[in-house]
Design a protein around this motif. Structure first.
Motif, short mmCIF file in Angstrom:
data_model
loop_
_atom_site.label_atom_id
_atom_site.label_comp_id
_atom_site.label_asym_id
_atom_site.label_seq_id
_atom_site.Cartn_x
_atom_site.Cartn_y
_atom_site.Cartn_z
N SER A 129 78.09 89.27 -46.73
CA SER A 129 77.27 88.48 -45.77
C SER A 129 75.92 89.12 -45.47
O SER A 129 74.94 88.42 -45.23
CB SER A 129 78.01 88.32 -44.45
N LEU A 130 75.85 90.45 -45.42
CA LEU A 130 74.61 91.12 -45.00
C LEU A 130 74.06 92.03 -46.09
O LEU A 130 73.21 92.87 -45.81
CB LEU A 130 74.88 91.94 -43.73
N LYS B 101 70.44 93.01 -46.42
CA LYS B 101 69.86 93.76 -45.30
C LYS B 101 70.46 95.15 -45.20
O LYS B 101 69.91 96.02 -44.54
CB LYS B 101 70.13 93.03 -43.97
N ALA B 102 71.62 95.33 -45.80
CA ALA B 102 72.35 96.59 -45.64
C ALA B 102 72.00 97.62 -46.71
O ALA B 102 72.60 98.68 -46.76
CB ALA B 102 73.85 96.32 -45.64
N ARG B 103 71.06 97.27 -47.59
CA ARG B 103 70.61 98.23 -48.60
C ARG B 103 69.10 98.28 -48.56
O ARG B 103 68.45 97.27 -48.30
CB ARG B 103 71.05 97.79 -50.01
N LYS B 104 68.54 99.45 -48.86
CA LYS B 104 67.08 99.55 -48.96
C LYS B 104 66.63 98.65 -50.10
O LYS B 104 67.26 98.63 -51.15
CB LYS B 104 66.67 101.00 -49.25
N ALA C 285 72.25 86.44 -45.67
CA ALA C 285 71.98 87.56 -44.77
C ALA C 285 70.96 87.18 -43.71
O ALA C 285 71.01 87.67 -42.58
CB ALA C 285 71.49 88.76 -45.58
#
Lengths: 420, 254
Positions: free
Chosen positions: B135-136, B139-142, B216
């Motif tokens: 889901s994210l 946004k959860a990785r550079k 995301a």
């Protein structure tokens, strides 16, 4: 509040005769005399108070939708982002608002350092400001824990563990802070309660800061006190107009981040739900803590021991003392600075040391963002040493050795001279 | 003195370069995504293709817990289409009047059905590895979108000699450490696109990345269009407050 203001409106007059709030507002925000030579660096105090109000308002609205439980917190934040009407807007304003608040407050602080705003008779005003920064840090730290992402959890673990460095009772204090044997649901709940409480404490201290400010009035770029009404203009309309310019510029920058780079200041890891069994490869605090984080990690093992030949305190404790000391030393600044001259404009040497100190703080911030290894450790130690030397050595000595430039006799003098 | 400064500066630079070498930096491919920039928007046709890739490939192992079927309206699907999509899944509900749990067909208000009932079941089916929720992910990785794209296209049979693969791991040139538990998910021609687009590996990878970027940040288009209006408003207001300030201060010498 020596003289009462006369009001034409009968309702206002009736209230004011019984509770002089309108007289107070008139004195402090309408007629209040302001040095007329203030530059735009004097906007940042007003901007900080706007930032605080924005944070409180968005925070209250977020609190209505947020659930402080380890199983639900992360999802409840995502519910705000996805299902609450304009929830994403509220949350991004609050998230970026924290960074904006720190930016304007740090600029406000460095303005005070440059123009010597902390000197008599404004020592208490300055010290209240330092209290405000401490409260902001505590509030921001606890707020960052609430979304219960990986950085929330591990940041909370690292920072609360600092207290274990306290001799004898350290471990006991950490257990007490956590409400258990690790950062867990009780920790999240109390951080939420305190995160809601502390902004109001902050608001009260800001009130005291403003009261103290209005006793002696603002300093100004020359550092020469106001001597006659010729040196001042009234707060309204002159500074309401000037502050508005700064305010709109500030909101523009703020909005640019909220709408176009909302996660610029954040760590991607915080979009991963907290997992106590998996440590992230890099635990980094939010950017506004980085210089202090660098100071915390700068103290070498057995630093004190190497000096004295035996281990007096652990490196961890020394690091914690250094970190808190880096703020505590600000309280002493009004007495550490021995110069009679306020403004760096008339202090040829101090001016250089000011810029070096600013660079030093930025360098510490960079070091704080890097892993504690190799050359970074040594740069961090050097920068930490410079930080403390700036306050404990350079400030006292500069006052003795520096020859200040001649001061103008009044704020108006340079302007009048130009005229003739 | 000058010599000393030079030596220190050299040591400083040398230190920085070695520190960078220690943590190997992986260069991700740089794709031009439609939603980048202040005026960026999602391409609905692409999101629909991406949903198809997710549904037919990724959903075998990866959950999408934060999304509900109703959210697919943003991809341009109508109510009936969403109902039909949800009807492919069965969810447990209850208890009913007799106190029994029962299964029923999923409806638009249900969250995307996860492939496994819990983490242990997921690990048991995946060689001990836990396929993360998507889901994210961007946004959860550079550099999330490019990262995700790289995860799709970075597999190779030619394993460099200095990489010793562990049991059950796969070589992935963009993944930290170059070994990943996930077997290559896409090869090209894995699916037949409903809109007839040719299903090359890069096409599939781009489409599913777009879909997950939307998943995301479903608010992205609203956010950017509101942002343009807010900045325009503040820009005009800025000119006005400057004019007011100048007018107010015109007679003050300072």
């Amino acid at each position: 509040m020596a003289t009462k203001t006369e009001f034409n409106n009968p309702v206002i007059r009736w209230v004011d005769e019984r509770l002089p709030v309108f007289t107070y507002l008139d004195h402090e925000y309408n007629q209040f005399p302001m040095p007329k030579n203030l530059n735009y660096w004097w906007n940042f105090g007003a901007l900080a108070s706007v930032a605080l109000v924005v944070m409180i308002l968005t925070g209250i609205m977020l609190a209505m939708q947020y659930t402080a439980h380890v199983d639900l917190a992360f999802e409840s934040v995502e519910r705000i982002m996805r299902d609450v009407n304009y929830g994403w807007l509220l949350r991004y304003i609050h998230m970026n608002g924290a960074s904006m608040f720190f930016i304007v407050v740090y600029i406000h602080l460095f303005r005070g350092l440059y123009y010597g705003s902390y000197k008599a008779p404004r020592e208490l005003l300055w010290m209240l400001g330092v209290v405000i920064i401490l409260l902001m840090m505590a509030t921001a730290f606890m707020g960052y824990v609430l979304p219960w992402g990986q950085m929330s959890f591990w940041g909370a673990t690292v920072i609360t563990n600092l207290f274990s460095a306290i001799p004898i009772v350290g471990d006991w204090i950490v257990t007490w802070l956590w409400g258990g044997f690790s950062v867990d649901n009780p920790t999240l709940n109390r951080f939420y309660a305190l995160h809601y409480l502390m902004p109001f404490v902050l608001f009260a201290v800001v009130g005291l800061h403003v009261v103290a400010l209005h006793v002696n009035g603002s300093t100004n770029p020359t550092g020469v006190e106001v001597q006659s009404p010729r040196d001042t203009v009234s707060f309204h309309p002159y500074f309401t107009a000037k502050d508005s310019v700064g305010l709109v510029a500030f909101l523009f920058v703020f909005a640019a981040f909220v709408f176009f780079a909302p996660n610029f200041f954040g760590e991607p890891d915080n979009y991963i739900k907290a997992n106590p069994l998996q440590t992230p490869p890099h635990i980094v605090p939010e950017w506004y803590f980085l210089p202090f984080y660098a100071i915390l990690r700068a103290v070498p093992d057995n630093f004190i021991g190497a000096w004295m030949g035996f281990t007096l305190i652990s490196a961890k404790l020394a690091g914690v003392i250094a970190m808190f000391g880096s703020i505590a030393v600000l309280f002493l600044l009004p007495w550490l600075d021995t110069s009679k001259v306020r403004s760096a404009r008339f202090r040829p040497w101090y001016k250089w040391f000011f810029w070096l100190f600013l660079l030093d703080c930025l360098l510490l911030g960079y070091i704080g963002s890097q892993p504690a290894e190799g050359i970074f450790i040594w740069i961090g130690r050097g920068a930490t040493a410079w930080y403390f030397a700036h306050f404990l050595v350079f400030f006292p000595l500069l006052g003795w050795f520096e020859t200040p430039k001649p001061l103008p006799t009044s704020i108006s003098e340079p302007v009048l001279k130009e005229d003739s | 003195m000058r010599m000393k400064v030079l030596v220190i500066a050299a040591a400083f630079l040398a230190g920085i370069s070695t520190a960078h070498a220690a943590g190997e930096k992986i260069e991700l491919p740089d794709v031009e995504w439609s939603w980048e920039g202040p005026f960026g928007t999602f391409d609905k046709a692409q999101l629909q293709r991406g949903l198809q890739v997710y549904t037919e490939v990724c959903a075998t192992c990866h959950s999408l817990n934060l999304l509900a079927y109703r959210d697919l309206a943003a991809l341009g699907y109508g109510e009936e289409e969403i109902k039909a999509y949800a009807a492919n899944y069965e969810v447990e509900d209850g208890p009913d009047d007799a106190g029994e749990m029962f299964t029923r067909v999923a409806i638009p208000s249900d969250r995307f059905l996860p492939p496994f009932p819990n983490e242990n079941a997921a690990r048991a089916s995946n060689n001990g590895a836990y396929p993360p929720d998507l889901s994210l992910m961007t946004k959860a990785r550079k550099n999330g979108a490019n990262y995700l794209y790289a995860m799709m296209i970075g597999y190779s049979d030619e394993i460099p000699e200095d990489v010793a693969l562990m049991e059950g791991m796969n070589y992935q040139k963009y993944f930290a450490g170059h070994q990943i538990a996930m077997p290559q998910p896409l090869y090209g021609d894995d699916i037949e696109y409903a809109d007839g687009t040719e299903a090359t590996l890069e096409q599939e990878a781009r489409d599913v990345t777009a879909f997950l970027a939307w998943a995301a940040e479903p608010e992205l288009e609203d956010r950017k269009s509101m942002g343009i209006k807010v900045l325009l408003f503040l820009g005009v207001l800025f000119v006005m407050v400057i004019a007011v300030k100048k007018a107010v201060w015109r007679n003050v010498k300072h």
